[in-house]
Design an enzyme around this catalytic site. Structure first.
Site, short mmCIF file in Angstrom:
data_model
loop_
_atom_site.label_atom_id
_atom_site.label_comp_id
_atom_site.label_asym_id
_atom_site.label_seq_id
_atom_site.Cartn_x
_atom_site.Cartn_y
_atom_site.Cartn_z
N GLU A 33 -22.40 -7.12 -24.74
CA GLU A 33 -23.54 -6.46 -24.75
C GLU A 33 -24.23 -6.22 -26.22
OE1 GLU A 33 -25.68 -6.50 -22.36
OE2 GLU A 33 -24.42 -6.98 -20.93
N GLY A 77 -26.37 -10.17 -38.61
CA GLY A 77 -27.60 -9.40 -38.59
C GLY A 77 -27.47 -8.07 -37.92
N TYR A 116 -30.63 0.49 -22.00
CA TYR A 116 -30.05 -0.59 -21.53
C TYR A 116 -28.75 -1.01 -21.38
CZ TYR A 116 -28.78 -5.51 -21.32
OH TYR A 116 -28.11 -6.36 -21.01
N ASP A 134 -34.18 -4.99 -20.13
CA ASP A 134 -34.13 -5.59 -21.56
C ASP A 134 -35.33 -6.36 -21.34
OD1 ASP A 134 -33.71 -7.87 -19.84
OD2 ASP A 134 -32.02 -8.40 -21.24
N CYS A 188 -37.80 -17.78 -16.47
CA CYS A 188 -39.00 -16.97 -16.86
C CYS A 188 -39.20 -16.76 -18.35
CB CYS A 188 -38.92 -15.72 -15.97
SG CYS A 188 -40.64 -14.75 -15.67
#
Length: 348
Positions: A33, A77, A116, A134, A188
């Site tokens: 996560e 990053g 989240y 999220d 989606c």
DNA sequence: AAGACGTGGCG
DNA sequence: TCGCCAAGTCT
């Protein structure tokens, strides 16, 4: 059939097999996560593998040095994620007897874990009924329910959290959350959503109205700041001088070369007259070996215009606060991509 | 609470 | 090409 049931059974037959879904344990779910925050699965996958190999257990992550963790994170990053990952591991080691906490508020209190991620871990690892919202879920909810609220405002976020809460399958919250996210990731999509393969096309407000392209909505447009970095690749014999950045600003605690930053473009002649140049060299003899091309390194909120000056200094000179490192040891330190790309051109 | 924080892929 | 964005959090 309920919307959540349709999406849940779609998930059962369409979910991807991902490494962190193989053997779900809190440590690996948490690790995945954190890695996947603002990061695509394909980009994060090799890092997940690297972390589970270098730090197979939470204990080994907690006991590792920050430098070792940053080195494993090099290139991914948002480096504060690595700082917080390390800190959270130490918190669990020191305050939770090395056992990943199993209640929502303890999970949420760990550094690097927001609303989240806490809901994701609580539901995936402990089957607790928290709806994880999220970017994928914003998209799915805004389109299915036709929610026009901007997703980047606090009031908009509340609206979506409430919608997600009422839709949550409280019997199987882990599956439900993963199903919502997977639907956003595979069907989606932000652009060109695959509505023909969607299990809830028949009850999707945006599809019915033909405005999937308009949802979700956002308010902010980010402004870009320009910065001008002049890196000095100072070679002494076969060693290059490097230095660790500070914890604030970009690339916290990563390594880089001696840097002179200017608010506007500047030529070498100008730099040589600067206070920073005097501090570095205080009049010692330097030889300019070459000047690199100009690099444009784009970050989310700033454009770094960088140039590298290859410089030779005499053997009797020492640069305080910097570390002289031979080229074959560069891979022991975590560098930003910008520095790595310069290193790559040097190998030629 | 608006802005900062990386990198790479895509149309 | 270049703006947008991808499984957010912190201050």
């Amino acid at each position: 059939m309920q919307v959540s049931q349709l999406i849940g059974s779609w998930y059962d037959s369409h979910k991807r097999s991902l490494p962190w879904r193989e053997n779900p344990e809190p440590y690996r779910i948490w690790l995945s996560e954190i890695i996947l925050q603002q990061t695509r699965v394909n980009q994060g996958m090799p890092y997940y593998t690297r972390f589970t190999e270098r730090f197979p257990t939470l204990r080994e992550l907690a006991d590792a040095s920050l430098d070792a963790v940053l080195l494993a994170w090099e290139g991914l990053g948002y480096y504060n994620r690595a700082h917080n990952l390390h800190r959270a591991a130490q918190t669990i080691r020191d305050e939770h007897q090395g056992i990943f906490p199993s209640d929502y508020s303890s999970i949420r209190a760990l550094p690097g874990i927001g609303d989240y991620t806490a809901a994701a871990i609580a539901s995936l690892a402990f089957n607790l009924p928290y709806a994880a919202v999220d970017g994928n879920v914003y998209r799915v909810l805004s389109r299915i329910l036709g929610i026009p609220d901007p997703v980047d405002t606090s009031s908009g976020k509340k609206t979506f959290q409430n919608a997600a809460n009422s839709l949550l399958d409280r019997q199987l919250p882990g599956r439900h959350n993963q199903a919502m996210i997977e639907l956003g990731a595979l069907v989606c999509l932000p652009k060109n959503p695959q509505c023909s393969s969607c299990p809830v096309q028949h009850c999707c407000w945006a599809f019915k109205e033909g405005i999937t392209r308009e949802l979700p909505t956002k308010n902010k447009k980010s402004r870009i700041r320009n910065r001008y970095f002049h890196y000095l690749a100072i070679w002494q014999d076969h060693n290059l001088y490097i230095k660790q950045r500070n914890a604030k600003d970009i690339w916290p605690m990563l390594y880089e070369l001696p840097l002179i930053e200017t608010p506007h473009p500047a030529e070498l002649e100008t730099l040589m007259l600067s206070r920073e140049w005097q501090t570095l060299f205080h009049g010692t003899k330097v030889t300019l070996l070459n000047t690199s091309r100009s690099y444009l390194h784009k970050l989310s909120h700033q454009h770094i215009h960088a140039r590298f000056y290859k410089i030779k200094v005499e053997p009797d000179y020492t640069l305080e606060e910097y570390r002289a490192v031979p080229a074959d040891e560069f891979n022991r330190y975590a560098f930003p991509k910008l520095i790595l790309s310069y290193f790559n051109t040097m190998k030629q």
